[in-house]
Design a protein around this motif. Structure first.
Motif, PDB file in Angstrom:
ATOM      1  N   PRO A  99       2.016   6.927  17.386  1.00 58.00           N
ATOM      2  CA  PRO A  99       2.868   6.805  15.917  1.00 58.00           C
ATOM      3  C   PRO A  99       1.879   6.511  14.687  1.00 58.00           C
ATOM      4  CG  PRO A  99       2.165   5.561  17.720  1.00 58.00           C
ATOM      5  CD  PRO A  99       1.751   6.630  18.138  1.00 58.00           C
ATOM      6  N   ARG A 100       2.686   6.652  13.770  1.00 60.87           N
ATOM      7  CA  ARG A 100       1.741   6.067  12.162  1.00 60.87           C
ATOM      8  C   ARG A 100       2.783   5.281  11.483  1.00 60.87           C
ATOM      9  NH1 ARG A 100      -0.218  10.124   9.339  1.00 60.87           N
ATOM     10  NH2 ARG A 100       1.194   9.908   7.236  1.00 60.87           N
ATOM     11  N   ILE A 101       1.274   4.144  11.007  1.00 60.40           N
ATOM     12  CA  ILE A 101       1.853   2.854  10.840  1.00 60.40           C
ATOM     13  C   ILE A 101       1.827   2.527   9.025  1.00 60.40           C
ATOM     14  CG2 ILE A 101       1.676   0.768  11.051  1.00 60.40           C
ATOM     15  CD1 ILE A 101       1.253   1.198  13.568  1.00 60.40           C
ATOM     16  N   ALA A 102       2.925   2.157   8.318  1.00 62.44           N
ATOM     17  CA  ALA A 102       2.151   1.827   6.975  1.00 62.44           C
ATOM     18  C   ALA A 102       2.401   0.512   7.068  1.00 62.44           C
ATOM     19  CB  ALA A 102       3.205   2.935   5.831  1.00 62.44           C
ATOM     20  N   ILE A 103       0.750   0.174   6.225  1.00 64.92           N
ATOM     21  CA  ILE A 103       0.648  -0.818   5.670  1.00 64.92           C
ATOM     22  C   ILE A 103       0.468  -1.208   4.655  1.00 64.92           C
ATOM     23  CG2 ILE A 103      -1.198  -2.935   6.508  1.00 64.92           C
ATOM     24  CD1 ILE A 103      -0.711  -1.622   9.108  1.00 64.92           C
ATOM     25  N   LEU A 104       1.645  -2.294   4.460  1.00 66.30           N
ATOM     26  CA  LEU A 104       1.499  -2.520   2.851  1.00 66.30           C
ATOM     27  C   LEU A 104       0.770  -3.986   2.138  1.00 66.30           C
ATOM     28  CD1 LEU A 104       5.495  -2.639   2.797  1.00 66.30           C
ATOM     29  CD2 LEU A 104       4.362  -0.668   2.661  1.00 66.30           C
ATOM     30  N   GLN A 159      -8.729  -5.777  -1.617  1.00 64.17           N
ATOM     31  CA  GLN A 159     -10.226  -4.916  -1.717  1.00 64.17           C
ATOM     32  C   GLN A 159     -10.514  -6.289   0.211  1.00 64.17           C
ATOM     33  OE1 GLN A 159     -11.304  -6.020  -4.849  1.00 64.17           O
ATOM     34  NE2 GLN A 159     -11.200  -4.162  -5.778  1.00 64.17           N
ATOM     35  N   GLU A 160     -10.458  -7.220   0.316  1.00 67.77           N
ATOM     36  CA  GLU A 160     -10.795  -8.618   1.179  1.00 67.77           C
ATOM     37  C   GLU A 160     -10.189  -7.992   2.587  1.00 67.77           C
ATOM     38  OE1 GLU A 160     -11.661 -11.758  -1.230  1.00 67.77           O
ATOM     39  OE2 GLU A 160     -12.211 -10.661  -2.911  1.00 67.77           O
ATOM     40  N   ILE A 161      -9.465  -8.291   2.449  1.00 68.52           N
ATOM     41  CA  ILE A 161      -8.019  -8.493   3.823  1.00 68.52           C
ATOM     42  C   ILE A 161      -7.504  -7.244   4.314  1.00 68.52           C
ATOM     43  CG2 ILE A 161      -6.575  -9.658   5.088  1.00 68.52           C
ATOM     44  CD1 ILE A 161      -7.118 -11.957   2.856  1.00 68.52           C
ATOM     45  N   ILE A 162      -7.029  -6.078   3.770  1.00 71.32           N
ATOM     46  CA  ILE A 162      -6.073  -5.619   4.012  1.00 71.32           C
ATOM     47  C   ILE A 162      -5.931  -4.186   4.165  1.00 71.32           C
ATOM     48  CG2 ILE A 162      -3.989  -4.556   3.494  1.00 71.32           C
ATOM     49  CD1 ILE A 162      -2.619  -6.363   2.265  1.00 71.32           C
ATOM     50  N   ARG A 163      -7.672  -3.350   3.669  1.00 72.04           N
ATOM     51  CA  ARG A 163      -8.456  -1.963   3.563  1.00 72.04           C
ATOM     52  C   ARG A 163      -9.558  -2.528   4.986  1.00 72.04           C
ATOM     53  NH1 ARG A 163      -9.874   1.786   0.269  1.00 72.04           N
ATOM     54  NH2 ARG A 163      -7.736   2.159  -0.195  1.00 72.04           N
ATOM     55  N   PRO A 164      -9.951  -3.600   4.865  1.00 68.57           N
ATOM     56  CA  PRO A 164     -11.054  -3.845   6.389  1.00 68.57           C
ATOM     57  C   PRO A 164     -10.315  -3.543   7.150  1.00 68.57           C
ATOM     58  CG  PRO A 164     -11.609  -5.076   4.336  1.00 68.57           C
ATOM     59  CD  PRO A 164     -10.859  -4.892   3.689  1.00 68.57           C
ATOM     60  N   ALA A 165      -8.759  -3.930   7.293  1.00 72.56           N
ATOM     61  CA  ALA A 165      -7.613  -4.269   8.683  1.00 72.56           C
ATOM     62  C   ALA A 165      -7.417  -2.967   9.289  1.00 72.56           C
ATOM     63  CB  ALA A 165      -6.989  -4.860   8.628  1.00 72.56           C
ATOM     64  N   VAL A 166      -7.546  -1.679   7.486  1.00 72.48           N
ATOM     65  CA  VAL A 166      -7.559  -0.088   8.785  1.00 72.48           C
ATOM     66  C   VAL A 166      -7.940   0.154   8.735  1.00 72.48           C
ATOM     67  CG1 VAL A 166      -5.865   1.462   7.079  1.00 72.48           C
ATOM     68  CG2 VAL A 166      -5.114  -0.885   6.380  1.00 72.48           C
ATOM     69  N   ASP A 167      -9.564   0.013   7.848  1.00 74.35           N
ATOM     70  CA  ASP A 167      -9.812   0.524   8.736  1.00 74.35           C
ATOM     71  C   ASP A 167     -10.521   0.457  10.122  1.00 74.35           C
ATOM     72  OD1 ASP A 167     -10.755   1.713   6.281  1.00 74.35           O
ATOM     73  OD2 ASP A 167     -12.385   0.243   5.634  1.00 74.35           O
ATOM     74  N   GLN A 199     -10.372   1.807  15.670  1.00 73.85           N
ATOM     75  CA  GLN A 199     -10.033   1.804  17.438  1.00 73.85           C
ATOM     76  C   GLN A 199      -8.668   2.767  17.561  1.00 73.85           C
ATOM     77  OE1 GLN A 199      -7.805  -2.538  17.699  1.00 73.85           O
ATOM     78  NE2 GLN A 199     -10.002  -3.085  17.102  1.00 73.85           N
ATOM     79  N   SER A 200      -8.226   3.756  17.014  1.00 70.08           N
ATOM     80  CA  SER A 200      -7.712   5.374  17.459  1.00 70.08           C
ATOM     81  C   SER A 200      -6.669   4.668  16.821  1.00 70.08           C
ATOM     82  CB  SER A 200      -7.777   6.174  18.546  1.00 70.08           C
ATOM     83  OG  SER A 200      -9.789   6.162  18.595  1.00 70.08           O
ATOM     84  N   ILE A 201      -6.109   4.214  15.827  1.00 74.03           N
ATOM     85  CA  ILE A 201      -4.990   4.279  15.502  1.00 74.03           C
ATOM     86  C   ILE A 201      -4.552   4.320  14.578  1.00 74.03           C
ATOM     87  CG2 ILE A 201      -3.208   2.088  15.072  1.00 74.03           C
ATOM     88  CD1 ILE A 201      -4.597  -0.224  17.301  1.00 74.03           C
ATOM     89  N   GLN A 202      -3.167   5.216  14.416  1.00 71.98           N
ATOM     90  CA  GLN A 202      -3.164   5.653  12.771  1.00 71.98           C
ATOM     91  C   GLN A 202      -2.755   4.922  11.984  1.00 71.98           C
ATOM     92  OE1 GLN A 202      -2.811  10.024  11.892  1.00 71.98           O
ATOM     93  NE2 GLN A 202      -1.732  10.088  14.138  1.00 71.98           N
ATOM     94  N   ALA A 203      -2.990   4.086  10.869  1.00 76.22           N
ATOM     95  CA  ALA A 203      -2.412   3.085  10.025  1.00 76.22           C
ATOM     96  C   ALA A 203      -3.025   3.526   8.536  1.00 76.22           C
ATOM     97  CB  ALA A 203      -3.153   1.878  10.902  1.00 76.22           C
ATOM     98  N   PHE A 204      -2.675   3.737   8.099  1.00 79.32           N
ATOM     99  CA  PHE A 204      -2.638   4.279   6.305  1.00 79.32           C
ATOM    100  C   PHE A 204      -2.305   2.601   5.670  1.00 79.32           C
ATOM    101  CE2 PHE A 204      -1.508   7.498   9.638  1.00 79.32           C
ATOM    102  CZ  PHE A 204      -2.378   8.379   9.252  1.00 79.32           C
ATOM    103  N   GLY A 205      -3.299   2.763   4.198  1.00 82.78           N
ATOM    104  CA  GLY A 205      -2.805   1.931   3.624  1.00 82.78           C
ATOM    105  C   GLY A 205      -3.420   1.140   2.945  1.00 82.78           C
ATOM    106  N   PRO A 206      -3.889   0.133   1.845  1.00 79.28           N
ATOM    107  CA  PRO A 206      -2.232   0.303   1.604  1.00 79.28           C
ATOM    108  C   PRO A 206      -1.289   0.515   1.028  1.00 79.28           C
ATOM    109  CG  PRO A 206      -4.131  -1.395   0.801  1.00 79.28           C
ATOM    110  CD  PRO A 206      -4.498  -0.603   1.407  1.00 79.28           C
ATOM    111  N   ASP A 235       6.411   6.462  11.343  1.00 84.66           N
ATOM    112  CA  ASP A 235       7.209   5.729  12.411  1.00 84.66           C
ATOM    113  C   ASP A 235       7.366   4.377  12.125  1.00 84.66           C
ATOM    114  OD1 ASP A 235       7.392   8.000  14.193  1.00 84.66           O
ATOM    115  OD2 ASP A 235       5.088   7.689  14.221  1.00 84.66           O
ATOM    116  N   ALA A 236       6.824   3.490  11.538  1.00 88.42           N
ATOM    117  CA  ALA A 236       6.791   1.642  11.352  1.00 88.42           C
ATOM    118  C   ALA A 236       6.154   1.397  10.330  1.00 88.42           C
ATOM    119  CB  ALA A 236       6.598   1.333  12.590  1.00 88.42           C
ATOM    120  N   VAL A 237       7.278   0.227   9.937  1.00 86.91           N
ATOM    121  CA  VAL A 237       6.123  -0.473   8.413  1.00 86.91           C
ATOM    122  C   VAL A 237       5.582  -1.551   8.703  1.00 86.91           C
ATOM    123  CG1 VAL A 237       6.343  -0.797   6.388  1.00 86.91           C
ATOM    124  CG2 VAL A 237       7.382   1.084   6.968  1.00 86.91           C
ATOM    125  N   LEU A 238       4.373  -2.509   8.422  1.00 84.59           N
ATOM    126  CA  LEU A 238       4.258  -3.618   8.841  1.00 84.59           C
ATOM    127  C   LEU A 238       4.043  -4.266   7.130  1.00 84.59           C
ATOM    128  CD1 LEU A 238       3.158  -5.479  11.521  1.00 84.59           C
ATOM    129  CD2 LEU A 238       0.570  -5.129   9.665  1.00 84.59           C
TER     130      LEU A 238
END
Length: 375
Positions: free
Chosen positions: A200-205, A222-230, A235-242, A258-261
């Protein structure tokens, strides 16, 4: 795997809302009884009152234990005997208590293996003291250390939230890298196991307006969301964003995932209700991350429509379909893992997984040993 008729528990929800109406209408189609055996947790008296008010010829069989449920019937399991005053369209403590009792009885029966999946009719949270929603309640009472996550599901969009029931002024202080990673991981696993999406591909807003647009990030991005995506990517989870929420939903980018967070309630719920078939009463809530499979109609208690007979049963019917699909998907996903290959003789002295995939080698030449011929 042999398909079996699933035992579906359905809680009555708030007795002053539309719960019984959508339950009755969901089972107006006889084909539903070919798919599952329903067990409604509630009150025969309350059910009869709603049927009379709505002018419906609702047929149900009253039972006292889930094991007595019969195929081909709408089974109604009595969870309380006392009279509960019904004030259609009004949130009251009595209605909340009746909904709470039905839910607790259902959870007690699930622990005993009395049914396979749970579908909940809507509850007015303010009518039950300390009740913060079904997902939170299920996490506390049957989570066994796991954390639940609500996913809004429709034909063309799936949305989950990092924060839920949090005041907008507190959202920035509530989100964290750890929380985003935790929620995205639960979402990823549910997409794989419950919905059979292999990768699955997950978009992070983003949190801030225009956050992430043209590479421009706010402090939280910069300090929270992008580091979480990285970290998720590591962990080989296809997360993209923010991604900035307005353009993401406005230009149809959500269709590529496939889903949005989303970061907070309105950021995820508003576009979901605007863009999906929720207007046709087909949206569903799914509680992910727990052993118990739980779904619900995406609409709420709808006090303004209670007793009018204008609700459709489609969302309840789709919630039942979704619960059954998830249950079967889990069986199909988990079945191959249930019978690992037995160890060979030369592996038995080492229980590690690594040795199971080693090829025996000749000590002198370090070449792989040839297996003795069977001839």
């Amino acid at each position: 795997m042999e398909e079996k008729k699933i035992r579906v528990a359905i809680t009555q929800g708030d007795t002053n809302g539309v719960g019984y109406e959508v339950i009755f209408k969901a089972f107006e189609d006889p084909a539903m009884f070919e798919l599952c055996t329903p067990i409604v947790y509630g009150s025969p008296k309350t059910a009869a009152y709603h049927a009379k008010t709505l002018g419906m010829e609702a047929q149900f069989t009253t039972i006292s234990k889930a094991k007595d449920a019969r195929d081909g019937r709408l089974n109604l399991l009595s969870t309380y005997d006392e009279e509960v005053k019904i004030d259609l369209g009004l949130p009251t403590p009595d209605a909340g208590a009746a909904a709470h009792t039905a839910l607790d009885r259902a959870l007690a029966d699930w622990k005993e293996g009395a049914f396979d999946v749970l579908v909940t009719a809507p509850i007015a949270k303010n009518s039950i003291r300390g009740f913060d929603g079904h997902t939170s309640y299920l996490t506390q009472h049957v989570g066994e250390g796991r954390h639940g996550l609500t996913i809004l599901v429709s034909d063309n969009l799936r949305v989950a939230l990092v924060t839920n029931n949090v005041s907008l002024k507190d959202v920035a202080d509530t989100i964290s890298k750890q929380k985003i990673v935790e929620k995205a991981t639960i979402l990823h696993e549910s997409l794989r196991r419950d919905m059979r999406i292999a990768n699955p591909r997950i978009a992070i807003l983003a949190l801030n307006p225009r956050g992430g647009e043209d590479g421009v990030l706010g402090d939280e991005e910069q300090e929270i969301i992008r580091p979480a995506v990285d970290e998720l990517a590591a962990q080989s989870i296809q997360a993209f964003g923010p991604y900035p929420a307005d353009d993401f939903f406005g230009d149809g980018s959500y269709a590529q995932f496939d889903a949005v967070l989303a970061m907070y309630h309105d950021q995820g719920q508003t576009p979901f209700k605007a863009l999906t078939s929720i207007s046709d009463d087909k949206g569903v809530r799914v509680t992910a991350g727990l052993d118990l499979v739980r779904t619900a109609p995406a609409h709420g208690v709808c006090f303004n429509l209670a007793g009018r007979g204008t609700m459709e049963g489609e969302s309840m019917r789709h919630a039942i379909f979704q619960a059954i699909d998830i249950w079967r998907n889990r069986q199909h996903h988990d079945e191959p893992m249930g019978n690992p290959l037995p160890k060979l003789y030369h592996e038995r002295r080492d229980d590690s997984e690594k040795v199971r995939f080693n090829v025996p080698r000749d000590k002198k030449t370090d070449a792989p040993k040839e297996e003795p011929s069977a001839e």
